[in-house]
Scaffold this active site. Structure first.
Site: not given
Lengths: 332, 716
Positions: B242, B469, B611, B682
């Site tokens: 992140f 990820g 995904t 984001e």
């Protein structure tokens, strides 16, 4: 983590022989003790694992059994097992609700009844060994009193300590008039659950009245007529795996529209499960209405003191009492 | 990703499953801390217990004597970092991070003062507890609200103006409010970890949690004055980051120094408590917004002030006021951004850096304005819809935010929302709806792909990108499958290794746009090469294996490089999002339950639907955490975090999360790259906190302007 010895006695007598000495700690589920050891809050020389004690009075300390007057929970019964037990669900749904409101499934699968009672406060100052904390090191001061105390006590605190006991299970057991069975070298003694934990007073290092050379062997819950109208309401910052801001165990026995008996205890507000005797009395003989519940809640708040960060509990606690009673009475 | 991917990817209507899914859920995926080079040792950091001052003495004798200990390294005996800036007294290294074990100065509580290396982790941990430092303390400051008067503008940035300053004040309808976003810590599940080994005196190998193996390679080469090719960085799998792994941090340098001393590989894994002080966080930010509109809901002016915290040794800047400059058509906008230097560690980028903070304030203020105007919040946004970039006047490369508003409104049941707050009650709970939008620049950087087509019909793609990820490998495989017309099962994408062809760091939602463009080009280059090889036999649907066989070649390889794209400067390029939330509020106890969430992304063409959906859900949950519970709390008397563990720092758990529906406009952007794909990481989070706050207000009439929205702030 400091190196330590690990022993696994096979009988209660053998366990009682080794505990009570300096540097010795008892481990059952270990869900709290291991954390405390990792953080350096406690650094035992020897761990006494009581998970493998043999039969005591012909029964395992993991058993849940019926007695003549109630239900008996062995001290090593797992929180998850108790919460799913049919007798518990039928007779004391309040206890099942409280257990399921605590921790997470993984922790409940390890945690025992006795260990749940013995868990230490989650006060951040207690956990950080660089901070002052009278509970961890008597005489160093209370970091929370003037610090971050959003989670802390509004009842029964002292200048020494404003920590709270973190358990949910214990709040229900306090409300249900449970009795603690304690084994010591001189034999067994019994203690009302409400007298097991203590207020901090001048000795915040002591959480409860269990002597160092004693073990909890069981909890007895007397039969009652609360199963129809009981509720455990826990207010917290997230829906699971969070300690209570405030929790309320409410149990009512309602006959012909009148409250015949009431039991109330709060969590997250004191150094021990906080039983609301005055509010219970005030509810007895009254109708189960929101107005009566709110009045009882106001009464329950007498003597409450906020310390800044936790002052919101002065409002949240009575609101939670009222809500819990409404749920118990079936008004919601 | 070394394992064959066939049979691991059940396809469904949602799209292909992630190529590394089986490895991850079976534990076969190997993360940086899980490597076991021969002779591995374990390093544990000891942190400062004061917040500001100097170390006057440090006693390491007990630690050195503890069983299994190989070395105790402090500022007194640490090897020098050759690439550090030479100036004495300068705290930051050549890359701006704090120099570790450099001198006796303490800049923040928890700053590493020693690393203990031992033969087992447990022994190192115990010995680290025996290191005792004595300090001379100085008065510290760690609270932004108490020190906002010490704010200063970041160099070259900070103010913006178009039209008239403070024009909102003259509007007939206006709102002026302050908003707080507290310190929020990334807290990925995987702790930051590094294993460092000096293969020779001037050759370094690290297995490191990083979002950019090439950036880490460059940083370490610079700091240790090594040729880049002498630094090998592995980061095969990253368990969430992140933003926290976008740069090289002191614990990484500490591990490398320790490996130099013990002449063996050293592993350092941060503790959860360390994660609060060692790898950045979203900075505590105070904001004030003044916003005005005409009676028919046309914005006349926005004034947006922000003050964010940084450390005393480094200026960290992000762009919290950017959204106010660009999200709506408004003739008069002025913004001001200040930094406040505190005695804490440096913050860093965290998902939606700047925009997530700014959007909470702007989208809350717009909601407040909508109630004054008695105008539907979606309608207010549509009346101020920017058709071109309000700041630059440039056309957008693509913008379908209006379609996103429509999709989201329909999905959440926005028509059931009542404009009057506190008027809908169900089973004792107030019901409310809220929305909040977001935007984030759509970026693309240069990247290189090596593509090798083998005689057995398999294709190997290689690039030095990380996959933290989102499913980068999956998206790249899908791009290649489509371009070459071969099954995805035949394609393997290798990443996370600095010796592979160049790729940008995974950040700023730019990976698919950047590396995907290179994959696209590599496939085109391969096709061309195949066609040349086929000569007269070339067709539109070439049989690649047959061509190889006919040519007697074992494989065909291309190395294809793309730049950051051409002609983009003529356009304003953004991804857009809007979040719709339905909440239930118990007015008596202040408990907020999220009932339903619809997140709509306008991020160009969706490459990998499954995904992509997962990534939006993850971002939305991050946004719900920011809205309802995440806050890193410092006791300012001590300058120490008081809730630096997962029992007290709350992130959402399953019980907090309802069904989250991820919807996509799914229209390609014609400018950014040949696939038409823009970033989406984001925007999945940006705007969510405001959507929740706005829904809570709609439900209960309680406006919470300081996050997180905990029960104590909502209860009557």
């Amino acid at each position: 983590m400091k190196q330590f010895q690990y022993v696994r006695p096979a009988t209660l007598k053998a366990a009682l022989d080794v505990i009570g000495k300096p540097g010795v700690k008892v481990i059952a589920g270990g869900t709290n003790l291991i954390d405390l050891m990792k953080r350096g809050v406690t650094a035992p020389d020897k761990l006494v694992d009581i998970n493998h004690l043999g039969l005591v009075d012909h029964q395992s300390l993991k058993d849940i059994t019926e007695t003549k007057t109630g239900l008996y929970l062995g001290s090593l019964a797992l929180n998850s097992v108790v919460s799913e037990n049919n007798m518990v669900a039928k007779r004391h749904p309040l206890l099942a609700m409280a257990l399921k409101a605590g921790a997470s499934p993984q922790l409940r699968n390890m945690a025992t009844v006795g260990g749940n009672m013995m868990q230490r406060t989650r006060c951040g100052y207690f956990y950080d060994t660089t901070m002052p904390c009278n509970k961890r090191v008597p005489g160093t001061g209370c970091g929370a009193m003037e610090g971050i105390n959003r989670m802390h006590a509004i009842f029964g605190a002292s200048q020494q300590c404003i920590a709270v006991h973190p358990s949910d299970m214990c709040v229900a057991l306090a409300a249900l008039d449970a009795t603690v069975h304690i084994a010591g070298k001189k034999g067994e003694r019994k203690l009302p659950f409400t007298q097991f934990h203590r207020l901090p007073g001048e000795h915040p290092d002591l959480d409860n009245n269990l002597a160092k050379d004693e073990l909890i062997v069981g909890i007895e819950i007397p039969d009652n007529n609360f199963a129809q109208n009981s509720y455990y309401l826990k207010i917290r910052d997230r829906q699971s795996y969070a300690f209570a801001l405030v929790s309320v165990a409410a149990a009512l026995e309602i006959e012909n529209g009148i409250i015949k008996n009431a039991r109330l205890a709060m969590g997250g507000v004191a150094h021990k499960p906080w039983r609301l005797f005055d509010a219970e009395k005030a509810l007895t003989g009254k109708q189960p209405t929101e107005e009566n519940f709110a009045q009882a809640a106001t009464l329950a708040m007498q003597g409450a003191i906020g310390h800044g960060g936790n002052s919101f509990k002065l409002k949240l606690a009575p609101a939670t009492i009222t809500e819990a009673l409404k749920h118990a009475a079936g008004l919601v | 990703m070394k394992t064959a991917i066939n049979k691991t990817m059940p396809s469904s209507a949602e799209g292909m499953s992630r190529v590394d899914g089986r490895l991850k859920v079976t534990g076969a995926a190997k993360y940086s801390a899980e490597y076991t080079p021969k002779g591995l040792t374990y390093g544990v950091l000891a942190g400062s217990t004061i917040t500001k001052g100097n170390i006057i003495a440090i006693d390491t004798k007990a630690a050195e004597r503890a069983p299994g200990v190989l070395a105790v390294i402090t500022h007194l005996n640490a090897p020098k970092v050759p690439g550090d800036q030479p100036e004495k007294g300068k705290a930051a290294d050549a890359k701006g991070a704090l120099k570790v074990f450099y001198d006796d100065k303490i800049y923040y509580n928890g700053q590493p003062v020693a690393i203990v290396v031992a033969d087992t982790f447990e022994r190192a941990l115990f010995a680290a507890s025996l290191v005792k430092a004595q300090y001379k303390t100085e008065k510290h400051i760690t609270s932004l609200p108490d020190n906002r008067d010490k704010g200063f503008p970041p160099r070259g940035e900070g103010t913006y103006k178009r039209g008239t300053e403070d024009a909102w004040k003259l509007a007939p309808f206006k709102v002026e409010q302050e908003y707080i976003v507290p310190t929020v810590t990334h807290n990925p599940m995987e702790l930051h970890a590094i294993i460092a080994n000096w293969d020779t005196d001037n050759k370094l190998t690290v297995w490191d949690k990083t979002q950019g193996v090439k950036d880490t390679q460059g940083d370490l080469a610079h700091l240790f004055k090594l040729p880049k090719e002498n630094v090998q960085v592995h980061s095969q799998f990253v368990g969430g980051a992140f933003g926290s792994a976008l740069r090289t941090w002191p614990h990484e340098v500490a591990a490398i120094l320790a490996a130099k001393v013990v002449k063996r590989p050293v592993k350092v894994v941060l503790s959860r408590a360390d994660m609060f002080t060692s790898v950045g966080y979203r900075p505590f930010t105070w904001q004030k917004i003044g916003i005005g509109a005409t009676a028919d809901g046309k914005l006349t002016g926005i004034t947006h002030e922000a003050a964010g915290q940084t450390s005393s040794y480094e200026n960290f800047t992000e762009g919290p006021t950017g959204v106010s400059q660009s999200l709506y058509a408004c003739p008069n906008v002025n913004t001001k951004y200040h930094l406040v230097a505190l005695d804490i560690a440096t913050p860093t980028w965290m998902r939606g850096p700047g925009e997530a903070t700014g959007a909470f304030a702007l989208e809350s203020a717009l909601d407040e304005l909508s109630y004054q105007l008695k105008l539907d919040p979606v309608e207010l946004r549509l009346r101020n819809y920017a058709q071109t970039d309000p700041g630059s006047g440039k056309p957008f490369s693509s913008k379908f935010l209006n379609e996103a508003y429509q999709l989201g409104s329909d999905h959440i049941g926005w028509k059931d929302r009542k404009q009057e707050p506190g008027t809908v009650k169900q089973n004792g709970w107030y019901v409310g709806y809220g929305m909040g939008g977001g935007m984030f620049g759509a970026y693309r950087a240069g990247a290189t792909i090596r593509a090798k087509f083998n005689a057995d019909g398999t294709l190997l793609l290689q690039s030095a990108v990380s996959d933290i990820g989102p499913g980068t490998g999956t998206a790249m495989v899908l791009i290649a499958a489509e371009q070459l017309g071969i099954p995805a099962e035949k394609i393997r994408f290798e990443l996370g290794d600095s010796s592979l062809p160049n790729a940008p760091t995974q950040g700023g939602s730019a990976t698919t746009a950047s590396v995907g463009s290179a994959v696209y080009k590599a496939c085109a280059d391969l096709k061309e090469k195949f066609q040349k090889l086929a000569g007269n036999g070339a067709t539109n649907n070439p049989d690649y294996t047959k061509i190889l066989k006919d040519s007697g070649l074992p494989s065909l390889e291309v190395v294809s490089e793309t730049d950051g794209g051409n002609g983009m400067q003529k356009y304003a390029m953004n991804s857009w999002s809007v979040h719709f939330v339905k909440v239930l509020v118990n007015a008596a106890t202040g408990v907020v339950k999220i009932d339903k969430v619809a997140c709509v992304s306008d991020c160009g063409k969706v490459i990998s639907p499954k995904t992509a959906r997962s990534q939006v859900i993850g971002g939305a949950i991050g946004g719900l955490g920011m809205a309802l519970m995440e806050e890193s709390i410092i006791d300012h008397r001590y300058g120490r975090y008081i809730n630096n563990n997962f029992a007290d720092y709350h992130v959402p758990v399953n019980a907090d999360i309802p069904q989250i529906d991820a919807l996509f406009v799914n229209k390609p952007d014609p400018i950014i790259n040949p696939m038409g794909a823009k970033g989406m990481a984001e925007i999945a989070l940006i705007g969510m906190a405001a959507a929740v706050a706005n829904a809570v207000y709609n439900a209960s009439g309680k406006r919470v302007r300081d996050l997180p929205i905990t029960p104590d702030k909502v209860m009557a």
